[in-house]
Design a protein around this motif. Structure first.
Motif, PDB file in Angstrom:
ATOM      1  N   GLU A 144       0.851  -1.195   0.000  1.00 27.21           N
ATOM      2  CA  GLU A 144       0.000   0.000   0.000  1.00 27.21           C
ATOM      3  C   GLU A 144       0.885   1.243   0.000  1.00 27.21           C
ATOM      4  O   GLU A 144       2.053   1.185   0.378  1.00 27.21           O
ATOM      5  N   VAL A 145       0.296   2.362  -0.385  1.00 29.50           N
ATOM      6  CA  VAL A 145       1.038   3.619  -0.402  1.00 29.50           C
ATOM      7  C   VAL A 145       1.333   4.046   1.032  1.00 29.50           C
ATOM      8  O   VAL A 145       0.457   4.020   1.901  1.00 29.50           O
ATOM      9  N   ARG A 146       2.577   4.417   1.264  1.00 30.25           N
ATOM     10  CA  ARG A 146       2.980   4.872   2.598  1.00 30.25           C
ATOM     11  C   ARG A 146       2.190   6.121   3.006  1.00 30.25           C
ATOM     12  O   ARG A 146       1.842   6.927   2.157  1.00 30.25           O
ATOM     13  N   PRO A 147       1.978   6.282   4.303  1.00 25.61           N
ATOM     14  CA  PRO A 147       1.338   7.507   4.774  1.00 25.61           C
ATOM     15  C   PRO A 147       2.166   8.725   4.357  1.00 25.61           C
ATOM     16  O   PRO A 147       3.388   8.661   4.284  1.00 25.61           O
ATOM     17  N   LEU A 148       1.519   9.786   4.062  1.00 28.55           N
ATOM     18  CA  LEU A 148       2.094  11.075   3.685  1.00 28.55           C
ATOM     19  C   LEU A 148       2.593  11.137   2.243  1.00 28.55           C
ATOM     20  O   LEU A 148       2.970  12.206   1.784  1.00 28.55           O
ATOM     21  N   ILE A 149       2.590  10.024   1.510  1.00 25.10           N
ATOM     22  CA  ILE A 149       2.888  10.066   0.076  1.00 25.10           C
ATOM     23  C   ILE A 149       1.624  10.544  -0.617  1.00 25.10           C
ATOM     24  O   ILE A 149       0.531  10.041  -0.352  1.00 25.10           O
ATOM     25  N   VAL A 150       1.753  11.526  -1.491  1.00 29.70           N
ATOM     26  CA  VAL A 150       0.601  12.047  -2.234  1.00 29.70           C
ATOM     27  C   VAL A 150       0.744  11.637  -3.688  1.00 29.70           C
ATOM     28  O   VAL A 150       1.788  11.859  -4.308  1.00 29.70           O
ATOM     29  N   ILE A 151      -0.315  11.041  -4.206  1.00 28.25           N
ATOM     30  CA  ILE A 151      -0.348  10.646  -5.615  1.00 28.25           C
ATOM     31  C   ILE A 151      -1.497  11.391  -6.278  1.00 28.25           C
ATOM     32  O   ILE A 151      -2.618  11.414  -5.758  1.00 28.25           O
ATOM     33  N   THR A 152      -1.179  12.004  -7.415  1.00 27.63           N
ATOM     34  CA  THR A 152      -2.233  12.695  -8.166  1.00 27.63           C
ATOM     35  C   THR A 152      -2.325  12.108  -9.565  1.00 27.63           C
ATOM     36  O   THR A 152      -1.350  11.603 -10.113  1.00 27.63           O
ATOM     37  N   LEU A 153      -3.516  12.173 -10.118  1.00 28.12           N
ATOM     38  CA  LEU A 153      -3.781  11.765 -11.491  1.00 28.12           C
ATOM     39  C   LEU A 153      -4.338  12.981 -12.200  1.00 28.12           C
ATOM     40  O   LEU A 153      -5.420  13.460 -11.859  1.00 28.12           O
ATOM     41  N   ASN A 154      -3.580  13.497 -13.134  1.00 24.54           N
ATOM     42  CA  ASN A 154      -3.971  14.704 -13.868  1.00 24.54           C
ATOM     43  C   ASN A 154      -4.332  15.853 -12.921  1.00 24.54           C
ATOM     44  O   ASN A 154      -5.284  16.601 -13.147  1.00 24.54           O
ATOM     45  N   GLY A 155      -3.578  15.971 -11.823  1.00 23.87           N
ATOM     46  CA  GLY A 155      -3.758  17.069 -10.890  1.00 23.87           C
ATOM     47  C   GLY A 155      -4.774  16.835  -9.797  1.00 23.87           C
ATOM     48  O   GLY A 155      -4.981  17.710  -8.947  1.00 23.87           O
ATOM     49  N   HIS A 156      -5.396  15.659  -9.759  1.00 21.88           N
ATOM     50  CA  HIS A 156      -6.403  15.352  -8.736  1.00 21.88           C
ATOM     51  C   HIS A 156      -5.885  14.244  -7.824  1.00 21.88           C
ATOM     52  O   HIS A 156      -5.360  13.231  -8.307  1.00 21.88           O
ATOM     53  N   ASN A 157      -6.049  14.437  -6.506  1.00 22.86           N
ATOM     54  CA  ASN A 157      -5.580  13.433  -5.547  1.00 22.86           C
ATOM     55  C   ASN A 157      -6.220  12.084  -5.814  1.00 22.86           C
ATOM     56  O   ASN A 157      -7.409  11.996  -6.110  1.00 22.86           O
ATOM     57  N   VAL A 158      -5.415  11.040  -5.672  1.00 21.74           N
ATOM     58  CA  VAL A 158      -5.886   9.670  -5.849  1.00 21.74           C
ATOM     59  C   VAL A 158      -5.863   8.984  -4.499  1.00 21.74           C
ATOM     60  O   VAL A 158      -4.844   9.013  -3.802  1.00 21.74           O
ATOM     61  N   ILE A 159      -6.978   8.373  -4.146  1.00 23.70           N
ATOM     62  CA  ILE A 159      -7.056   7.605  -2.905  1.00 23.70           C
ATOM     63  C   ILE A 159      -7.155   6.115  -3.230  1.00 23.70           C
ATOM     64  O   ILE A 159      -6.506   5.298  -2.616  1.00 23.70           O
TER      65      ILE A 159
END
Length: 85
Positions: free
Chosen positions: A49-64
């Motif tokens: 899973e994605v580590r806490p505090l890593i932010v991933i965006t798709l075309n400028g929108h946050n991905v959860i």
């Protein structure tokens, strides 16, 4: 292939600021990214899973949801935690 942009110390670990990665979901893109650049694995993922505090965006929108679909025209950006004062 989606374009993945890396920021801060992720760029240093990968030796590049962006890379095209094969995948149809964010999870597939992340898995392929860390397979191609093993030093990124510890920085981005924890137990698959994605580590806490890593932010991933798709075309400028946050991905959860890592099952979010991506296309060849998409841009995925990965931001590590940044501290400062």
């Amino acid at each position: 292939m989606p374009l993945v942009k890396l920021y801060a110390n992720l760029r240093k670990l990968a030796g590049t600021k962006e890379v095209s990665i094969t995948g149809t979901t964010i999870r597939e893109v992340l898995n392929e990214l860390v397979q191609q650049n093993p030093p990124l694995s510890e920085m981005i993922l924890q137990a698959g899973e994605v580590r806490p505090l890593i932010v991933i965006t798709l075309n400028g929108h946050n991905v959860i949801d890592l099952a979010t679909a991506v296309t060849e025209q998409d841009m995925v950006a990965i931001f590590p935690p940044i501290a400062g004062g």
